[in-house]
Scaffold this motif. Sequence first.
Motif, PDB file in Angstrom:
ATOM      1  N   ARG A 273       0.793  -1.216   0.000  1.00  0.00           N
ATOM      2  CA  ARG A 273       0.000   0.000   0.000  1.00  0.00           C
ATOM      3  C   ARG A 273       0.833   1.276   0.000  1.00  0.00           C
TER       4      ARG A 273
ATOM      5  N   VAL B 114       6.612   2.471  -3.346  1.00  0.00           N
ATOM      6  CA  VAL B 114       6.642   2.544  -4.805  1.00  0.00           C
ATOM      7  C   VAL B 114       6.719   1.127  -5.375  1.00  0.00           C
TER       8      VAL B 114
ATOM      9  N   ARG C 274       3.201  -0.430  -5.269  1.00  0.00           N
ATOM     10  CA  ARG C 274       2.327   0.171  -6.266  1.00  0.00           C
ATOM     11  C   ARG C 274       2.743  -0.299  -7.656  1.00  0.00           C
TER      12      ARG C 274
ATOM     13  N   LEU D  60       1.416  -3.723  -8.321  1.00  0.00           N
ATOM     14  CA  LEU D  60      -0.004  -3.653  -8.680  1.00  0.00           C
ATOM     15  C   LEU D  60      -0.161  -3.234 -10.136  1.00  0.00           C
ATOM     16  N   MET D  61       0.648  -2.268 -10.538  1.00  0.00           N
ATOM     17  CA  MET D  61       0.567  -1.789 -11.919  1.00  0.00           C
ATOM     18  C   MET D  61       0.947  -2.901 -12.895  1.00  0.00           C
TER      19      MET D  61
ATOM     20  N   SER E 111      -1.823  -5.263 -13.194  1.00  0.00           N
ATOM     21  CA  SER E 111      -2.973  -4.737 -13.928  1.00  0.00           C
ATOM     22  C   SER E 111      -2.688  -4.692 -15.422  1.00  0.00           C
ATOM     23  N   ASN E 112      -1.502  -4.259 -15.811  1.00  0.00           N
ATOM     24  CA  ASN E 112      -1.162  -4.130 -17.231  1.00  0.00           C
ATOM     25  C   ASN E 112       0.352  -3.974 -17.329  1.00  0.00           C
TER      26      ASN E 112
ATOM     27  N   GLU F 244       2.486  -4.159 -19.753  1.00  0.00           N
ATOM     28  CA  GLU F 244       3.029  -3.332 -20.826  1.00  0.00           C
ATOM     29  C   GLU F 244       2.862  -1.848 -20.479  1.00  0.00           C
ATOM     30  N   ALA F 245       1.692  -1.501 -19.944  1.00  0.00           N
ATOM     31  CA  ALA F 245       1.482  -0.105 -19.548  1.00  0.00           C
ATOM     32  C   ALA F 245       2.465   0.282 -18.450  1.00  0.00           C
ATOM     33  N   ALA F 246       2.755  -0.651 -17.552  1.00  0.00           N
ATOM     34  CA  ALA F 246       3.708  -0.359 -16.477  1.00  0.00           C
ATOM     35  C   ALA F 246       5.092  -0.067 -17.070  1.00  0.00           C
ATOM     36  N   ARG F 247       5.500  -0.893 -18.033  1.00  0.00           N
ATOM     37  CA  ARG F 247       6.790  -0.668 -18.673  1.00  0.00           C
ATOM     38  C   ARG F 247       6.811   0.700 -19.352  1.00  0.00           C
ATOM     39  N   LEU F 248       5.677   1.101 -19.938  1.00  0.00           N
ATOM     40  CA  LEU F 248       5.620   2.352 -20.686  1.00  0.00           C
ATOM     41  C   LEU F 248       5.439   3.579 -19.794  1.00  0.00           C
ATOM     42  N   VAL F 249       5.348   3.404 -18.488  1.00  0.00           N
ATOM     43  CA  VAL F 249       5.455   4.581 -17.622  1.00  0.00           C
ATOM     44  C   VAL F 249       6.781   4.535 -16.874  1.00  0.00           C
ATOM     45  N   GLY F 250       7.676   3.670 -17.338  1.00  0.00           N
ATOM     46  CA  GLY F 250       9.025   3.680 -16.789  1.00  0.00           C
ATOM     47  C   GLY F 250       9.252   2.742 -15.612  1.00  0.00           C
TER      48      GLY F 250
ATOM     49  N   ARG G  58      10.490  -0.529 -14.029  1.00  0.00           N
ATOM     50  CA  ARG G  58      11.425  -1.591 -14.422  1.00  0.00           C
ATOM     51  C   ARG G  58      10.787  -2.926 -14.067  1.00  0.00           C
TER      52      ARG G  58
ATOM     53  N   VAL H  92      12.008   7.931 -19.130  1.00  0.00           N
ATOM     54  CA  VAL H  92      11.169   8.655 -18.171  1.00  0.00           C
ATOM     55  C   VAL H  92      12.045   9.497 -17.255  1.00  0.00           C
TER      56      VAL H  92
ATOM     57  N   GLN I 246      -2.043  -0.705 -23.640  1.00  0.00           N
ATOM     58  CA  GLN I 246      -0.706  -0.250 -23.290  1.00  0.00           C
ATOM     59  C   GLN I 246      -0.661   1.018 -22.449  1.00  0.00           C
TER      60      GLN I 246
ATOM     61  N   PHE J 237      -4.286   1.485 -16.771  1.00  0.00           N
ATOM     62  CA  PHE J 237      -4.457   0.403 -15.805  1.00  0.00           C
ATOM     63  C   PHE J 237      -5.947   0.397 -15.472  1.00  0.00           C
TER      64      PHE J 237
END
Lengths: 333, 524
Positions: free
Chosen positions: A198, A201, A204, A207-208, A211-212, A214-220, A222, B349, B363, B366
């Motif tokens: 909770r 970082v 969180r 969790l990201m 959830s997704n 690829e989206a996690a990778r695309l917000v930086g 690792r 980033v 992509q 979430f």
Amino acid sequence: MSTDAVVDAPSRTRSRRRAVGPIVERFGLVWALLALIAFFSLWPTTSDSFLTTDNLRTLFANEAVVAIAALGALLPFVAGQFDLTIGAIAMLSSMIVAAIVTETGVPLVAAVPIAVVACAGVGLISGSVVAYLRAPAIVISLGMATLIGGVVLLYSGSRSIIGMPAALTDFGSLTWLGVPRPVWLLLVVVLVVGFVIRYTVTGRSLLMIGSNAEAARLVGVRTRRLILLSFVLAGLFYGVAGVLLLARTGAATPGDGLGLTVGALTAVFLGATTIKPGRFNVPGTIVGVFFVAVSINGLTLAGAADWVDPVFTGAAVVVAVAASTMLAQRRSG
Amino acid sequence: MSVSAEGAEQVGASTVGLRVDGLSKAFGGTRALHDASFAVERGQIHALVGGNGSGKSTLIKILAGVCRPDAGEVEVNGRRVAAAEVTPEWAHGAGLGFVHQDLGLFEDLTVAENLFSGLPYPRRGGRIDWAALYGAADRVLDELDVGVQASRTVADLRASTRTLIAVARALRGREDLHAGALILDEPTARLATAEVERLLEALRGYAARGQSIVYVSHRLDEVLAFASEVTVLRDGEVAARRSAASLTPRELARLVAGREVAAAPPARRAAAEEDGARPAVLEVRGLDCGVVAGCDLDVRAGEVVGLAGLVGAGRSTLLRALFGAERRERGTVRVGGRALRRGDTADAVGAGVGFVPEDRAGQGAFLELGVRENLLASQLPAYRRLWLRRGREDDATAAAIRDFGVRCPGPEAELSRLSGGNQQKIVIARWLTAGTRLLLLDEPTQGVDVGARADIYALIRAAAERGMAVLVASADADELLELCDRVVVLERGRIGAQATAGELSHEWLLSNVYGESLAEERNA
């Protein structure tokens, strides 16, 4: 003060009424657990044995092992990685501690950290394969679990190791402030895992990823490093659960730990049907552990035969996975 | 009803291909659809437009029999039932065919296998009779003028052909095109202009042969050029029913939004000398990555640069390579003078690069996490003082919801509960913080309604005013014209023509982006 309360009241009741369905869903398993406890407390067959200090202490102390293992598993699970090494690593941990204290002069205080670090190391191996070679976690961890079980068997020659020092068994059997010591340890693990998920970082980010990815990778994020970390931390907690298991039973018995794996998985999946339906979560997992434990404990007290435990647990796994999958789909759909 | 009466009454009720009457549906307390009615004449192309959350999707789901309405009736070819009784089987039997935005094709299978998926394949002696299957498929394709062989693998086909195959599957069993209705949900959202024209041409042909078509789209120009009647949904109600000929794009935009849509903020159109004085934030030299070859590109602070090009020209690949989402094979990418490691999104980033991918659900978002988790996904360390401060996170989220005009119940709301436009605002707003120096946007307004689109343009322009460098890839000429100070055309992975705001026009884009393919078609 009173004016504020009055002004506030209507909107609050409205939002509450609208939320009745979700509340039933959110706390369904909690109610079921309370109903079970009430039932076994009142049912004449179990009423004089279930709600006793001795029974409850035993129940809680035993389940602390399962709960700690389940909370460890929660870390890879929230990141969408199914880890099946739970019981195998716990067994390994028991074996390492038992072997060190009975066969070397190394004291217990050193043996425990050695075992726990070794378990984290096993997590490092499976985590590396999963994260960096992108192999499916469920298959890799199944293979690792089998392999670990075999290695333990090789070392022990299928004999149990007994003769644990009193310091260890005392921790497993004595209480502190009336509460079994293992439960205090569980409390610490609950706080640590709850905090990680909770308030960090890392949590969180897991969790990201869950959830997704690829989206996690695309917000930086690792992602590979974090998935690896989740396996290392999980291994560490399985190791702690294994030490506690040794403290409870006083003997390290070789095996594949499948029972503990299934028990912990059941709790994790049951947990995903409650508190935050459709998501793996800490309080839900604890409720899940005790839901299964109370059911089996009550049935056992009522004289149920050996087969009841696996049948009930197996059924609970199937129902829990089906229900949590359904809830997750409903939420996204 | 009175609005459409004049047109509808001249022709008898029997010529109606599809009619819905008084459809209503509420989800909990939210009214998704209220007393919605419209009729589509046989052979008519009827557009259904509306913003995100206007009820279009609900209406389509009701017609498909996957969502049970509270009230209303549906009539197809004179068969009238209570809408609550529509099931997928009924819809299919009555002759309603659906093509959804993601076409639902099996990419690795052949055209014939796709056409007959879900049906029993023809058999002989217990085995699939492949010859009969391909023969039947070729007949269907021939009947519908798709112009493709049934034995081709779908993944190898161009986008418009794939869409036509999905259409052919929806029309399966009634290739005579006289009965039922074809319902298309944003069929052109992923198509480049030339591809759109080819698809619409085929659809016009089907309509001329008697097929009723319901056409859902956000592209208002296209709607007006293609459809004969337009029904506008807003907040679950039919806001207007007009003949397309009587509307201008601007009027239609106003009907969809329910308010005057702010004209695009006057693009900065700054003088070239001023731009020259600004430092280059992005410097790309000799970049190779997949289709992209030898790419040199600079983007200056405060500059919005558009990337135009045909599908497959490498727009997305270039953006992904810059961000490290794809590993570049060669070349350097510098942001603010710092060289980025290749294939390392975290490094990008860290250097102040933000990326909004084309595929939001797959992509960007979430979906099962909250607005807060989505909004702060890239800036978590800023909220950590030993541990994550939920209070600060909530304050920042509430502020962003307010500043960016996001419509949502609150910071905790699951992202999947928001409309597409609001989801996209969150995914973009994620990067609109002080730390971002370069923002890469891939189709930033795809599947977003007119109102939200204007808001998103305003957000991007405002970020550029503050000095952010922006690189936008888009297949939408209007978007590039409205948003960009400069447009760069990619041709088969190479940087081609460039034009600054003053020289930019539809004609310029048309000749520079499509010139090559138009020439090819002429030669063919």
